[in-house]
Design an enzyme around this catalytic site. Structure first.
Site, PDB file in Angstrom:
ATOM      1  CG  ASN A  47      61.370 -68.230  66.331  1.00 20.05           C
ATOM      2  OD1 ASN A  47      60.793 -68.845  66.868  1.00 20.05           O
ATOM      3  ND2 ASN A  47      61.787 -67.221  67.080  1.00 20.05           N
ATOM      4  CG  ASP A  52      60.790 -68.941  70.018  1.00 23.49           C
ATOM      5  OD1 ASP A  52      61.753 -69.645  70.006  1.00 23.49           O
ATOM      6  OD2 ASP A  52      60.702 -68.326  69.988  1.00 23.49           O
ATOM      7  CG  HIS A  53      55.014 -68.291  68.695  1.00 24.67           C
ATOM      8  ND1 HIS A  53      54.838 -68.313  70.038  1.00 24.67           N
ATOM      9  CD2 HIS A  53      55.831 -67.896  68.215  1.00 24.67           C
ATOM     10  CE1 HIS A  53      54.898 -67.003  70.031  1.00 24.67           C
ATOM     11  NE2 HIS A  53      55.755 -66.698  69.039  1.00 24.67           N
ATOM     12  NE  ARG A  97      45.382 -79.034  78.438  1.00 22.00           N
ATOM     13  CZ  ARG A  97      44.422 -79.539  77.256  1.00 22.00           C
ATOM     14  NH1 ARG A  97      43.695 -78.618  76.343  1.00 22.00           N
ATOM     15  NH2 ARG A  97      43.789 -80.687  77.740  1.00 22.00           N
ATOM     16  CG  HIS A 106      63.554 -65.622  72.332  1.00 16.28           C
ATOM     17  ND1 HIS A 106      63.163 -64.440  72.124  1.00 16.28           N
ATOM     18  CD2 HIS A 106      64.579 -65.800  72.929  1.00 16.28           C
ATOM     19  CE1 HIS A 106      63.413 -63.296  73.405  1.00 16.28           C
ATOM     20  NE2 HIS A 106      64.756 -64.220  74.046  1.00 16.28           N
ATOM     21  NE  ARG A 158      60.072 -63.789  76.302  1.00 21.07           N
ATOM     22  CZ  ARG A 158      60.708 -62.302  75.404  1.00 21.07           C
ATOM     23  NH1 ARG A 158      60.414 -63.079  73.820  1.00 21.07           N
ATOM     24  NH2 ARG A 158      60.207 -61.210  75.584  1.00 21.07           N
ATOM     25  NE  ARG A 195      56.821 -64.467  78.210  1.00 25.30           N
ATOM     26  CZ  ARG A 195      56.862 -63.624  76.898  1.00 25.30           C
ATOM     27  NH1 ARG A 195      56.221 -63.303  75.773  1.00 25.30           N
ATOM     28  NH2 ARG A 195      57.208 -62.749  77.670  1.00 25.30           N
ATOM     29  CG  HIS A 196      58.261 -69.655  73.594  1.00 20.40           C
ATOM     30  ND1 HIS A 196      59.597 -69.341  73.933  1.00 20.40           N
ATOM     31  CD2 HIS A 196      58.514 -67.886  73.743  1.00 20.40           C
ATOM     32  CE1 HIS A 196      60.450 -68.385  73.519  1.00 20.40           C
ATOM     33  NE2 HIS A 196      58.782 -67.731  73.054  1.00 20.40           N
ATOM     34  CD  GLU A 242      65.044 -65.134  67.958  1.00 18.49           C
ATOM     35  OE1 GLU A 242      64.521 -64.323  68.828  1.00 18.49           O
ATOM     36  OE2 GLU A 242      64.474 -64.540  66.685  1.00 18.49           O
ATOM     37  CB  THR A 300      56.997 -61.116  70.185  1.00 14.75           C
ATOM     38  OG1 THR A 300      57.977 -60.534  69.226  1.00 14.75           O
ATOM     39  CG2 THR A 300      56.335 -59.402  69.446  1.00 14.75           C
ATOM     40  CB  THR A 301      61.676 -59.075  69.799  1.00 16.07           C
ATOM     41  OG1 THR A 301      61.938 -60.830  70.553  1.00 16.07           O
ATOM     42  CG2 THR A 301      62.525 -58.791  71.042  1.00 16.07           C
ATOM     43  CD  GLU A 332      67.124 -61.835  62.778  1.00 12.35           C
ATOM     44  OE1 GLU A 332      67.027 -62.473  63.110  1.00 12.35           O
ATOM     45  OE2 GLU A 332      65.311 -61.929  63.030  1.00 12.35           O
ATOM     46  CG  HIS A 391      59.582 -59.075  65.165  1.00 13.14           C
ATOM     47  ND1 HIS A 391      58.361 -58.762  65.057  1.00 13.14           N
ATOM     48  CD2 HIS A 391      59.923 -59.440  66.206  1.00 13.14           C
ATOM     49  CE1 HIS A 391      57.792 -59.289  66.319  1.00 13.14           C
ATOM     50  NE2 HIS A 391      58.950 -59.686  67.425  1.00 13.14           N
ATOM     51  N   GLY A 392      57.531 -60.644  62.202  1.00  9.04           N
ATOM     52  CA  GLY A 392      56.474 -60.033  62.108  1.00  9.04           C
ATOM     53  C   GLY A 392      56.281 -60.215  60.270  1.00  9.04           C
ATOM     54  CG  HIS A 407      53.352 -65.652  65.564  1.00 13.90           C
ATOM     55  ND1 HIS A 407      51.930 -64.361  64.235  1.00 13.90           N
ATOM     56  CD2 HIS A 407      53.018 -66.110  66.821  1.00 13.90           C
ATOM     57  CE1 HIS A 407      50.539 -64.945  65.250  1.00 13.90           C
ATOM     58  NE2 HIS A 407      51.463 -65.668  66.039  1.00 13.90           N
TER      59      HIS A 407
END
Ligand code: PXP
Length: 239
Positions: free
Chosen positions: A6, A8-9, A17, A42, A44, A48-49, A69, A99-100, A150, A189-190, A212
């Protein structure tokens, strides 16, 4: 077992920025070079990303299957139908969350989810439901006609080590049940290098979707090179 990364980040850093870098598409190409099996992003509602344009570029310009996602919202479903990713993972989405936070309430939103699963499936997109390790929810996913689930591993991954055994039992039971129902089982997740060993105890897994921790680790894996590169660039200073 496959790895979906993933990214996203990477987009989170870009949006912080308002620059055009780092580009999640470049990240996806690096993931492909390293042997990842898929890319997850994802889109959203608050953008946001990941942005709409990222999704189109990730579908067209990198070699791995794209797992989009998304929430079960009409405007995003339309984008999915236009992009046609290999897979869509339907997730619950709240604007204020970091996050989700939990799995989909498949039983509570059965009718609207059924319509979405049908129309995405008719478009040739594999539909996955992001759910907590709950047997009734799994049965509802089967009734919906979704081929894939999932399992949300966040509670297990975030728990203190002494609280994990009971959560792992639930994940194992859910994975066994999903497999018996004929569903494909992913998890995510996580997940990080510390808790991965436990996650590997879950049976029947097809794919782990991890974001992440990989992006965080990549920051430090690249830090020394980045600093060296900047110092080299500064060598030309004439005073
Ligand atoms: N799977 C789903 C459905 C998610 O929503 C997320 C977070 O976006 C992930 C996997 C990846 O989670 P993490 O970033 O904690 O590895």
């Amino acid at each position: 077992m496959k790895l979906g990364v993933n990214i996203d980040h990477v987009a989170t850093l870009r949006q912080a920025r308002g620059t055009v870098y780092p580009d999640p598409l470049d990240a996806a190409i690096h993931c492909a070079r390293a042997g990842a099996h898929g890319i997850t992003a994802h889109l959203r509602e608050d953008r946001r990303h990941i942005l709409d344009d990222d999704i189109y570029r990730l579908k067209e310009l990198q070699p791995l299957p794209l797992n989009l996602e998304m929430a079960n919202v009409e405007s995003i479903v339309e984008i999915a139908l236009s992009v046609r990713p290999a897979e869509v993972c339907l997730v619950p989405e709240k604007r204020q969350e970091l996050t989700t936070e939990g799995g989909l309430d498949v039983i509570g939103h059965f009718d609207s989810l059924k319509d979405t699963v049908e129309c995405l499936s008719e478009a040739g997109i594999e539909v996955s439901m992001f759910i907590d390790a709950d047997l009734e929810t799994l049965m509802a996913c089967k009734d919906l006609g979704a081929p894939t689930v999932e399992l949300h591993t966040g509670a297990y991954c975030d728990a203190e080590p002494n609280e994990r055994a009971v959560l792992m039992e639930q994940l194992i039971r859910a994975a066994d049940y999903a497999h018996d129902l004929g569903l494909k089982v992913n998890a995510g997740h996580g997940i990080n290098m510390e808790n991965l060993g436990g996650i590997l105890c879950i049976p029947h897994l097809d794919t782990l979707n991890i974001g992440h921790s990989i992006i965080c680790r990549a920051v430090f894996e690249g830090m020394e090179n980045s600093v060296r590169e900047m110092l080299e660039g500064m060598q030309d200073y004439a005073g």
